[in-house]
Design a protein around this motif. Sequence first.
Motif, PDB file in Angstrom:
ATOM      1  N   ASN A  82       0.777  -1.239   0.000  1.00  0.00           N
ATOM      2  CA  ASN A  82       0.000   0.000   0.000  1.00  0.00           C
ATOM      3  C   ASN A  82       0.807   1.286   0.000  1.00  0.00           C
ATOM      4  O   ASN A  82       0.267   2.362   0.178  1.00  0.00           O
ATOM      5  CB  ASN A  82      -0.943   0.003   1.209  1.00  0.00           C
ATOM      6  N   SER A  83       2.122   1.203  -0.175  1.00  0.00           N
ATOM      7  CA  SER A  83       2.923   2.418  -0.200  1.00  0.00           C
ATOM      8  C   SER A  83       3.524   2.611  -1.579  1.00  0.00           C
ATOM      9  O   SER A  83       3.951   1.650  -2.224  1.00  0.00           O
ATOM     10  CB  SER A  83       4.042   2.372   0.846  1.00  0.00           C
ATOM     11  N   LEU A  84       3.546   3.868  -2.024  1.00  0.00           N
ATOM     12  CA  LEU A  84       4.096   4.180  -3.339  1.00  0.00           C
ATOM     13  C   LEU A  84       5.482   4.799  -3.229  1.00  0.00           C
ATOM     14  O   LEU A  84       6.026   5.276  -4.220  1.00  0.00           O
ATOM     15  CB  LEU A  84       3.150   5.144  -4.074  1.00  0.00           C
ATOM     16  N   SER A  85       6.057   4.816  -2.048  1.00  0.00           N
ATOM     17  CA  SER A  85       7.390   5.371  -1.834  1.00  0.00           C
ATOM     18  C   SER A  85       8.290   4.261  -1.330  1.00  0.00           C
ATOM     19  O   SER A  85       7.907   3.474  -0.467  1.00  0.00           O
ATOM     20  CB  SER A  85       7.343   6.511  -0.818  1.00  0.00           C
ATOM     21  N   THR A  86       9.512   4.183  -1.859  1.00  0.00           N
ATOM     22  CA  THR A  86      10.352   3.025  -1.569  1.00  0.00           C
ATOM     23  C   THR A  86      10.752   2.934  -0.102  1.00  0.00           C
ATOM     24  O   THR A  86      10.679   1.858   0.492  1.00  0.00           O
ATOM     25  CB  THR A  86      11.602   3.040  -2.456  1.00  0.00           C
ATOM     26  N   VAL A  87      11.189   4.036   0.510  1.00  0.00           N
ATOM     27  CA  VAL A  87      11.596   3.970   1.916  1.00  0.00           C
ATOM     28  C   VAL A  87      10.393   3.675   2.792  1.00  0.00           C
ATOM     29  O   VAL A  87      10.445   2.832   3.694  1.00  0.00           O
ATOM     30  CB  VAL A  87      12.290   5.274   2.357  1.00  0.00           C
ATOM     31  N   ASP A  88       9.289   4.363   2.538  1.00  0.00           N
ATOM     32  CA  ASP A  88       8.092   4.122   3.334  1.00  0.00           C
ATOM     33  C   ASP A  88       7.624   2.678   3.183  1.00  0.00           C
ATOM     34  O   ASP A  88       7.206   2.049   4.155  1.00  0.00           O
ATOM     35  CB  ASP A  88       6.985   5.078   2.904  1.00  0.00           C
ATOM     36  N   ALA A  89       7.705   2.148   1.967  1.00  0.00           N
ATOM     37  CA  ALA A  89       7.305   0.760   1.741  1.00  0.00           C
ATOM     38  C   ALA A  89       8.198  -0.197   2.525  1.00  0.00           C
ATOM     39  O   ALA A  89       7.725  -1.180   3.096  1.00  0.00           O
ATOM     40  CB  ALA A  89       7.365   0.431   0.251  1.00  0.00           C
ATOM     41  N   ALA A  90       9.495   0.089   2.568  1.00  0.00           N
ATOM     42  CA  ALA A  90      10.424  -0.752   3.315  1.00  0.00           C
ATOM     43  C   ALA A  90      10.114  -0.705   4.811  1.00  0.00           C
ATOM     44  O   ALA A  90      10.049  -1.739   5.482  1.00  0.00           O
ATOM     45  CB  ALA A  90      11.857  -0.317   3.048  1.00  0.00           C
ATOM     46  N   LEU A  91       9.917   0.510   5.330  1.00  0.00           N
ATOM     47  CA  LEU A  91       9.587   0.659   6.746  1.00  0.00           C
ATOM     48  C   LEU A  91       8.276  -0.048   7.074  1.00  0.00           C
ATOM     49  O   LEU A  91       8.155  -0.743   8.092  1.00  0.00           O
ATOM     50  CB  LEU A  91       9.490   2.134   7.114  1.00  0.00           C
ATOM     51  N   GLN A  92       7.288   0.131   6.227  1.00  0.00           N
ATOM     52  CA  GLN A  92       5.981  -0.489   6.436  1.00  0.00           C
ATOM     53  C   GLN A  92       6.096  -2.004   6.426  1.00  0.00           C
ATOM     54  O   GLN A  92       5.516  -2.693   7.267  1.00  0.00           O
ATOM     55  CB  GLN A  92       5.034  -0.029   5.327  1.00  0.00           C
ATOM     56  N   SER A  93       6.876  -2.544   5.489  1.00  0.00           N
ATOM     57  CA  SER A  93       7.044  -3.984   5.395  1.00  0.00           C
ATOM     58  C   SER A  93       7.734  -4.546   6.639  1.00  0.00           C
ATOM     59  O   SER A  93       7.313  -5.570   7.196  1.00  0.00           O
ATOM     60  CB  SER A  93       7.873  -4.332   4.147  1.00  0.00           C
ATOM     61  N   GLY A  94       8.796  -3.871   7.086  1.00  0.00           N
ATOM     62  CA  GLY A  94       9.483  -4.321   8.295  1.00  0.00           C
ATOM     63  C   GLY A  94       8.584  -4.280   9.508  1.00  0.00           C
ATOM     64  O   GLY A  94       8.605  -5.191  10.361  1.00  0.00           O
ATOM     65  N   LYS A  95       7.772  -3.237   9.603  1.00  0.00           N
ATOM     66  CA  LYS A  95       6.832  -3.091  10.724  1.00  0.00           C
ATOM     67  C   LYS A  95       5.790  -4.217  10.701  1.00  0.00           C
ATOM     68  O   LYS A  95       5.501  -4.842  11.732  1.00  0.00           O
ATOM     69  CB  LYS A  95       6.149  -1.722  10.623  1.00  0.00           C
ATOM     70  N   GLU A  96       5.244  -4.486   9.530  1.00  0.00           N
ATOM     71  CA  GLU A  96       4.188  -5.490   9.430  1.00  0.00           C
ATOM     72  C   GLU A  96       4.690  -6.893   9.754  1.00  0.00           C
ATOM     73  O   GLU A  96       4.011  -7.660  10.448  1.00  0.00           O
ATOM     74  CB  GLU A  96       3.571  -5.452   8.022  1.00  0.00           C
ATOM     75  N   VAL A  97       5.873  -7.243   9.260  1.00  0.00           N
ATOM     76  CA  VAL A  97       6.379  -8.587   9.520  1.00  0.00           C
ATOM     77  C   VAL A  97       6.739  -8.760  10.998  1.00  0.00           C
ATOM     78  O   VAL A  97       6.494  -9.815  11.603  1.00  0.00           O
ATOM     79  CB  VAL A  97       7.565  -8.939   8.593  1.00  0.00           C
ATOM     80  N   ALA A  98       7.284  -7.701  11.613  1.00  0.00           N
ATOM     81  CA  ALA A  98       7.616  -7.778  13.037  1.00  0.00           C
ATOM     82  C   ALA A  98       6.355  -7.935  13.892  1.00  0.00           C
ATOM     83  O   ALA A  98       6.313  -8.749  14.825  1.00  0.00           O
ATOM     84  CB  ALA A  98       8.395  -6.527  13.452  1.00  0.00           C
ATOM     85  N   GLU A  99       5.330  -7.154  13.576  1.00  0.00           N
ATOM     86  CA  GLU A  99       4.084  -7.230  14.338  1.00  0.00           C
ATOM     87  C   GLU A  99       3.414  -8.590  14.155  1.00  0.00           C
ATOM     88  O   GLU A  99       2.797  -9.124  15.087  1.00  0.00           O
ATOM     89  CB  GLU A  99       3.157  -6.104  13.914  1.00  0.00           C
ATOM     90  N   LYS A 100       3.549  -9.164  12.965  1.00  0.00           N
ATOM     91  CA  LYS A 100       2.974 -10.498  12.725  1.00  0.00           C
ATOM     92  C   LYS A 100       3.669 -11.541  13.589  1.00  0.00           C
ATOM     93  O   LYS A 100       3.017 -12.403  14.200  1.00  0.00           O
ATOM     94  CB  LYS A 100       3.116 -10.857  11.237  1.00  0.00           C
ATOM     95  N   ILE A 101       4.991 -11.459  13.675  1.00  0.00           N
ATOM     96  CA  ILE A 101       5.743 -12.424  14.486  1.00  0.00           C
ATOM     97  C   ILE A 101       5.375 -12.285  15.957  1.00  0.00           C
ATOM     98  O   ILE A 101       5.163 -13.282  16.659  1.00  0.00           O
ATOM     99  CB  ILE A 101       7.255 -12.242  14.256  1.00  0.00           C
ATOM    100  N   LEU A 102       5.277 -11.057  16.439  1.00  0.00           N
ATOM    101  CA  LEU A 102       4.929 -10.842  17.854  1.00  0.00           C
ATOM    102  C   LEU A 102       3.509 -11.310  18.154  1.00  0.00           C
ATOM    103  O   LEU A 102       3.233 -11.863  19.225  1.00  0.00           O
ATOM    104  CB  LEU A 102       5.081  -9.364  18.212  1.00  0.00           C
ATOM    105  N   LYS A 103       2.627 -11.114  17.200  1.00  0.00           N
ATOM    106  CA  LYS A 103       1.224 -11.502  17.391  1.00  0.00           C
ATOM    107  C   LYS A 103       1.074 -13.026  17.424  1.00  0.00           C
ATOM    108  O   LYS A 103       0.261 -13.572  18.183  1.00  0.00           O
ATOM    109  CB  LYS A 103       0.366 -10.920  16.270  1.00  0.00           C
ATOM    110  N   ASP A 104       1.886 -13.713  16.622  1.00  0.00           N
ATOM    111  CA  ASP A 104       1.749 -15.161  16.479  1.00  0.00           C
ATOM    112  C   ASP A 104       2.557 -15.947  17.506  1.00  0.00           C
ATOM    113  O   ASP A 104       2.609 -17.164  17.450  1.00  0.00           O
ATOM    114  CB  ASP A 104       2.197 -15.604  15.080  1.00  0.00           C
ATOM    115  N   LYS A 105       3.204 -15.242  18.429  1.00  0.00           N
ATOM    116  CA  LYS A 105       4.080 -15.959  19.373  1.00  0.00           C
ATOM    117  C   LYS A 105       3.284 -16.908  20.268  1.00  0.00           C
ATOM    118  O   LYS A 105       2.123 -16.717  20.541  1.00  0.00           O
ATOM    119  CB  LYS A 105       4.839 -14.947  20.230  1.00  0.00           C
TER     120      LYS A 105
END
Length: 426
Positions: free
Chosen positions: A403-426
């Motif tokens: 959902n991001s059209l900017s490369t840095v924002d997309a990278a930050l968003q992706s890192g945030k989402e994967v981290a939150e998924k791991i913490l949620k699924d613990k």
Amino acid sequence: MYDIIIVGGGAAGLMAAKILSAGGKKILLLEAKKDLGGRIYRVENFSTPAEGGAEFIHGNLKTTLSLLKEANVKKENVKGQVCRLENGKWKANNNIVPHWDSLLKQMQDCKEDMTVNDFLQYFFHEKKYDVLRRQFTKYVEGYDAADTNNTSIFAIRKEMEGEDEGQYRPQAGYMALIDFLKDECLKCNAKIKTGEPVLQITREKNVEVITSLAKYSCRKIIIAVPLGVLQCSFTGKEIINFPNCLTDHIDAAKTIGNGGVIKFLMEFDKAFWLDKKFLNEKNIPPPSYILTDALVPTWWTQYPSANPLLTGWLAGPASYKMKNYSEKELKEIAIESLSAIFSMPVADLETRSKVSKIINWINEPYILGGYSYTTILTEKARRLLIQPVEDSFYFAGEYVAKNSLSTVDAALQSGKEVAEKILKDK
């Protein structure tokens, strides 16, 4: 034994490391290059630090602006106007390309995705659209670093819908965010190792990561390397040997477009492009961007700063044609381009040039490209890449975010989402 190993110390990897280490996970981040940041790269040998990679904030991007606030890094507006040099004539960018409104309407009415080239050939093939086809192709190749033979017209439509938002720069440069993320990770006892390329990832009882220096074990792994690293088996020279369980994910990554970028940083004795005599003679306002037909076609200034730095931009298929040029050859092309643009002798520009740096991101080790672009198959690939494999293997990077059209924002968003998924699924 680590809870999570993160491969890649760019924006995505560091963002994931920050969140996961704050969540109490034992983290090891491995970066192949000697410095963190990935395609965020501060060049120090100029009068003020210059951006060799990511530079702009394209719009009001929630993840980036939130991190700027947390890091206490201010943003500044990009001022000045876009100026064009066409057929020897300068003009401010208030001249609409012929039939541009027809193009926008046809994009909105388009019901089926297709490549940009197919879209232009199907709807705008007539000779009267020659200028429109040429200008739109230049836009996609330059801004998106994309090949119009592969680029999704739906993706370009979505991108253009957000174009009216503001354009900014982080005042202290993007590296300030990288430094902040690193410090936050270290505060939470994450371990960061640079200059240690990962050579192989295997799946035994746990995930095993073999680097140039050691072997590590972990329960989960986040692969946050640039797209070019996942795609490099195209050349028969794999950088990382991945386990067989990731074959489908790696194959999916190869269907995403990997745009080429060569960036030119040229500092002169003064900002002659802001001289009143020059502006009055050309009848243009102070330029922020300069768009031309030169070999290096796109340049931007530091306006409203009088910093005498010009940044050149060569992207898309044109950059791949020059990917094996030496830095000396590329600098000569840059000077020749500026000579044609400003009607100044090459010798004068060489005399006035104080510092230069050319960053060829296509050939940069452990990067191998500029940034991703959306092909017809990209959305399908992203849906697969966000799915973990065996509850142990995760992918993150600007090419994964939806959902991001900017490369840095997309990278930050992706890192945030994967981290939150791991913490949620613990």
